[in-house]
Design a protein around this motif. Sequence first.
Motif, short mmCIF file in Angstrom:
data_model
loop_
_atom_site.label_atom_id
_atom_site.label_comp_id
_atom_site.label_asym_id
_atom_site.label_seq_id
_atom_site.Cartn_x
_atom_site.Cartn_y
_atom_site.Cartn_z
N UNK A 334 91.88 43.02 4.91
CA UNK A 334 93.33 42.93 4.75
C UNK A 334 93.70 41.77 3.84
N UNK A 335 92.90 40.70 3.89
CA UNK A 335 93.13 39.54 3.02
C UNK A 335 92.74 39.89 1.59
N UNK A 336 93.61 39.69 0.60
CA UNK A 336 93.28 40.04 -0.79
C UNK A 336 92.11 39.21 -1.32
N UNK A 378 93.59 44.27 -3.35
CA UNK A 378 94.12 44.41 -2.01
C UNK A 378 93.22 45.32 -1.20
N UNK A 379 93.53 45.47 0.08
CA UNK A 379 92.72 46.31 0.97
C UNK A 379 92.57 47.72 0.40
N UNK A 380 91.34 48.20 0.36
CA UNK A 380 90.96 49.54 -0.09
C UNK A 380 90.99 49.73 -1.61
N UNK A 411 83.93 36.10 4.08
CA UNK A 411 84.82 34.94 4.17
C UNK A 411 84.06 33.82 4.88
N UNK A 412 83.82 32.67 4.22
CA UNK A 412 83.03 31.60 4.85
C UNK A 412 83.73 30.95 6.04
N UNK A 413 85.03 31.12 6.17
CA UNK A 413 85.76 30.46 7.25
C UNK A 413 85.61 31.17 8.59
#
Length: 444
Positions: A334-336, A378-380, A411-413
């Motif tokens: 969901x995160x771009x 963006x997502x997808x 995502x490293x976070x």
Amino acid sequence: MSTTTTEQLSATTLLRFATAGSVDDGKSTLVGRLLHDSKSVLTDQLEAVERASASRGQEGPDLALLTDGLRAEREQGITIDVAYRYFATPRRRFILADTPGHVQYTRNMVTGASTAELTVILVDARNGVVEQTRRHAAIAALLRVPHAVLAVNKMDLVEYRESVFAAIAEEFTAYAVELGVPEVTAIPISALAGDNVVEPSAHMDWYGGPTVLEHLETVPVSHDLAHCHARLPVQYVIRPQTAEHPDYRGYAGQIAAGTFRVGEEVTVLPSGRTSRISGIDVLGRAVQEAWTTQSVTVLLEDDLDVSRGDLLVPTQDAPPTTQDVEATVCHVADQPLTVGHRVLIKHGTRTVKAIVKDIPSRLTLDDLSLHPHPGQLAANDIGRVKIRTAEPLPVDSYADSRRTGSFILIDPSDGTTLTAGMVGESFASPEPVKDPAEDDGWDF
């Protein structure tokens, strides 16, 4: 199971295939019909489905419940997770991945199709080819799934008209050919009524092709990966240090492609050090050679610094190592994904830091045009990315190896999977722009 039956199954080939399509196109019902009509459903399973269907006020069994196992799936009437099913006929064994149709769960379709040799893409005969149909076709093309079946479902709701089927098949096939899908087989079906799923339809005498199951049983499948570029991602270093084997040092993993032999010279990547294979153990037994998909422990003549994440390859067939990776990706979070995004890239058993240096283009699904330099995915979204890694990676082209030519961005976070990537797979990309993160202090 009798000895004869066991021998018959061991002699049959294995087909991995995935279903895909938009919401309510009938994927789970098709899978349920395949399992039911091919006599691959146990009596207690069928009885449980019949009870659940009756409790919901349905007259007959809802075959979609054979695959929609999550409570949320049953309540909403949609598939959320990838449902894997194993079944067999006298002619072939099957591993089936029933993937979600909702756009929110496109990431699961990528998962289900990543190891498939065939994709069944469903279309509702009333709606025709929609955006999600095109997205799934594009993903199947990017993942280089060699065979595609267009199943035009719910033909009973359009009075089994040949003209409806022909128009949808023509539109989809033209789109798939533009994407580079090598083969499309179109089949008109009604999963609910069972037309052309396992048994030929009595309502469509104008169709002379195979049923879905007949095509699945007869489509040519090649599992001969033994002659591909040999690759062994090291997963674990084994040092038992027993009295019997005080100096034992083995490098364990699953062979991603090709064949390894005792006495062969190999190179450890990314370090580039070379040695020869002094032994290969499979299930604790010494063998002279091992091949694709076998889990092995390889012993080397020299005491090299080899650890998890390294790649063993034949010296004469080593892939290039690079810190600049260009690939086509499907963004699943969901995160771009943005230019300058700091990520982890997981390639084989190796995970290293990386930065997104450029996003040259995004694919427009309607007409397969390219939107140049969108700045983010963006997502997808499906698009091209350029990535700079902190350490060199030995990457193959995805066209040469689906295992060592693919990667994921993380995502490293929080460890979220962001993107699935295919190295070297390309739509015609526009010229690159100046990298805005070029002077941001990152030194790789």
